[in-house]
Scaffold this active site. Structure first.
Site, PDB file in Angstrom:
ATOM      1  N   GLY A  77      -1.087   2.685  -4.475  1.00 40.99           N
ATOM      2  CA  GLY A  77      -1.466   2.563  -3.066  1.00 40.99           C
ATOM      3  C   GLY A  77      -0.548   3.312  -2.123  1.00 40.99           C
ATOM      4  CD  GLU A  85      -2.153  -4.481  -5.941  1.00 39.73           C
ATOM      5  OE1 GLU A  85      -3.262  -5.004  -6.106  1.00 39.73           O
ATOM      6  OE2 GLU A  85      -1.996  -3.261  -5.711  1.00 39.73           O
ATOM      7  CG  ASN A 126      -7.948  -3.249  -9.531  1.00 39.44           C
ATOM      8  OD1 ASN A 126      -8.654  -4.135  -9.033  1.00 39.44           O
ATOM      9  ND2 ASN A 126      -6.632  -3.361  -9.644  1.00 39.44           N
ATOM     10  CD1 TRP A 127     -14.076  -1.418  -7.565  1.00 38.25           C
ATOM     11  CD2 TRP A 127     -15.580  -2.797  -6.633  1.00 38.25           C
ATOM     12  NE1 TRP A 127     -15.333  -0.950  -7.872  1.00 38.25           N
ATOM     13  CE2 TRP A 127     -16.275  -1.771  -7.313  1.00 38.25           C
ATOM     14  CE3 TRP A 127     -16.320  -3.790  -5.972  1.00 38.25           C
ATOM     15  CZ2 TRP A 127     -17.673  -1.711  -7.350  1.00 38.25           C
ATOM     16  CZ3 TRP A 127     -17.711  -3.727  -6.015  1.00 38.25           C
ATOM     17  CH2 TRP A 127     -18.367  -2.688  -6.691  1.00 38.25           C
ATOM     18  CE  LYS A 128      -5.312  -1.990  -6.470  1.00 36.89           C
ATOM     19  NZ  LYS A 128      -4.031  -1.415  -6.140  1.00 36.89           N
ATOM     20  CG  HIS A 130      -2.697  -4.820 -10.730  1.00 40.38           C
ATOM     21  ND1 HIS A 130      -1.989  -4.754  -9.559  1.00 40.38           N
ATOM     22  CD2 HIS A 130      -3.360  -3.646 -10.846  1.00 40.38           C
ATOM     23  CE1 HIS A 130      -2.218  -3.579  -8.997  1.00 40.38           C
ATOM     24  NE2 HIS A 130      -3.051  -2.889  -9.741  1.00 40.38           N
ATOM     25  N   GLY A 160      -7.562   2.573  -8.124  1.00 42.69           N
ATOM     26  CA  GLY A 160      -7.645   1.586  -7.047  1.00 42.69           C
ATOM     27  C   GLY A 160      -8.491   2.111  -5.900  1.00 42.69           C
ATOM     28  N   GLY A 161      -7.830   2.531  -4.832  1.00 44.58           N
ATOM     29  CA  GLY A 161      -8.506   2.961  -3.605  1.00 44.58           C
ATOM     30  C   GLY A 161      -9.670   3.917  -3.823  1.00 44.58           C
ATOM     31  CD  GLU A 193      -2.382   0.257 -12.425  1.00 43.56           C
ATOM     32  OE1 GLU A 193      -3.383   0.917 -12.168  1.00 43.56           O
ATOM     33  OE2 GLU A 193      -2.131  -0.840 -11.896  1.00 43.56           O
ATOM     34  CB  SER A 237      -1.658   7.624  -5.697  1.00 41.49           C
ATOM     35  OG  SER A 237      -1.096   6.604  -4.883  1.00 41.49           O
TER      36      SER A 237
HETATM   37  P1  13P Z   1      -4.351   3.055  -6.179  1.00 43.45           P
HETATM   38  O1  13P Z   1      -5.253   3.967  -6.981  1.00 43.45           O
HETATM   39  O2  13P Z   1      -4.988   2.599  -4.901  1.00 43.45           O
HETATM   40  O3  13P Z   1      -2.985   3.608  -6.026  1.00 43.45           O
HETATM   41  O4  13P Z   1      -4.203   1.704  -7.061  1.00 43.45           O
HETATM   42  C1  13P Z   1      -3.930   1.816  -8.398  1.00 43.45           C
HETATM   43  C2  13P Z   1      -4.094   0.477  -8.994  1.00 43.45           C
HETATM   44  O5  13P Z   1      -3.368  -0.440  -8.673  1.00 43.45           O
HETATM   45  C3  13P Z   1      -5.181   0.277  -9.966  1.00 43.45           C
HETATM   46  O6  13P Z   1      -5.065  -0.946 -10.607  1.00 43.45           O
END
Ligand code: 13P
Length: 252
Positions: free
Chosen positions: A175, A99, A9-11, A97, A236-237, A169, A215
């Site tokens: 994050g 967020e 997930n590149w956000k 998600h 994510g990251g 999640e 993470s």
């Molecule tokens: P991180 O891997 O950056 O913690 O993010 C996880 C995430 O929200 C994937 O959708």
């Protein structure tokens, strides 16, 4: 055996040029090393999907949108519909998600509408659930996740439910660099599978992929993916670096 999946997930990251580079590097590695039997998915921003699909055609890499509108079409300025997503070449869509829930106020009822629309358009929902830190500290995490599923996915009939992917999640791990321990991920994901068995049946519970997200990186993916109820990750990251992402994909 359940499908094993690694999804990035590149956000809200990357310009189109950066996205082309990243997706190109991932696809090249995927073609060359073909990590055994996994589905590799990238979820770039909407604006990039068509271009990236074209640029990596034939690689076997799949694409997801990060969100979709809760209405089919019409006067909803700035929204992106499931039909629009399908025509980009994406075959998955992330829904719910944390967020979207916390920063954009998306509620279960809206998420349920999105899930139904996605299924009508033959997109596979990657449905996110997970508790806040205070909910875990209060010992309510199983109840919170159960309610999130009761209000959304568990309203589907078995035929539709069998088309979804679940991503657990925990919000406190997203994050933050604070990963759930493999035991915490396993405990919740086994509990989710039990909830599915209670709502549907054992066979359905055994067939639904449940991913872990929060993470997750190359250094901890192997021990998380080794858990019996963890079928992969929503990253994510660490999905923004091709090498890191691909070493996660090789962590089964
Ligand atoms: P991180 O891997 O950056 O913690 O993010 C996880 C995430 O929200 C994937 O959708």
């Amino acid at each position: 055996m359940r499908q094993r999946i690694v999804a990035g997930n590149w956000k809200m990251n990357t310009t189109l040029e950066e996205g082309l580079q990243l997706a190109g590097d991932v696809a090249k590695d995927y073609i060359k090393n073909r990590p055994g039997d996994i589905e590799l998915i990238m979820a770039p921003p909407f604006t990039h999907i068509s271009e990236l699909v074209k640029a990596t055609a034939g690689s076997g890499v799949k694409y997801a949108a990060q969100n979709c509108a809760s209405e089919k079409e019409g006067a909803y300025t700035g929204e992106v519909s499931v039909a629009m997503i399908r025509t980009t070449g994406a075959t998955y869509v992330i829904i719910g998600h944390s967020e979207r829930r916390t920063l954009f106020g998306e509620k279960d009822e809206t998420l349920f509408k999105k899930v139904r629309l996605a299924l009508e358009e033959s997109l596979v929902p990657i449905f996110c659930c997970g508790e806040l830190l205070e909910e875990r500290e209060a010992g309510n995490h199983f109840e919170v996740v159960k309610k999130q599923l009761d209000n959304t996915l568990f309203r589907l009939d078995e035929v539709d439910f069998r088309k979804v992917i679940i991503a657990y999640e925990p919000v406190w791990a997203i994050g933050t660099g604070k990963t759930a321990t493999p035991e915490q991920a396993q405990e919740m994901q086994a509990a989710i599978r039990k909830m599915i068995a209670e709502r549907y049946d054992e066979e359905t519970a055994n067939d639904i992929p449940i991913l872990y997200g929060g993470s997750c990186k190359a250094s901890n993916a192997a021990e998380i993916f080794a858990q019996p109820d963890v079928d992969g990750g929503l990253i994510g990251g660490a999905s923004l670096m091709a090498d890191e992402f691909m070493s996660i994909a090789r962590s089964f």
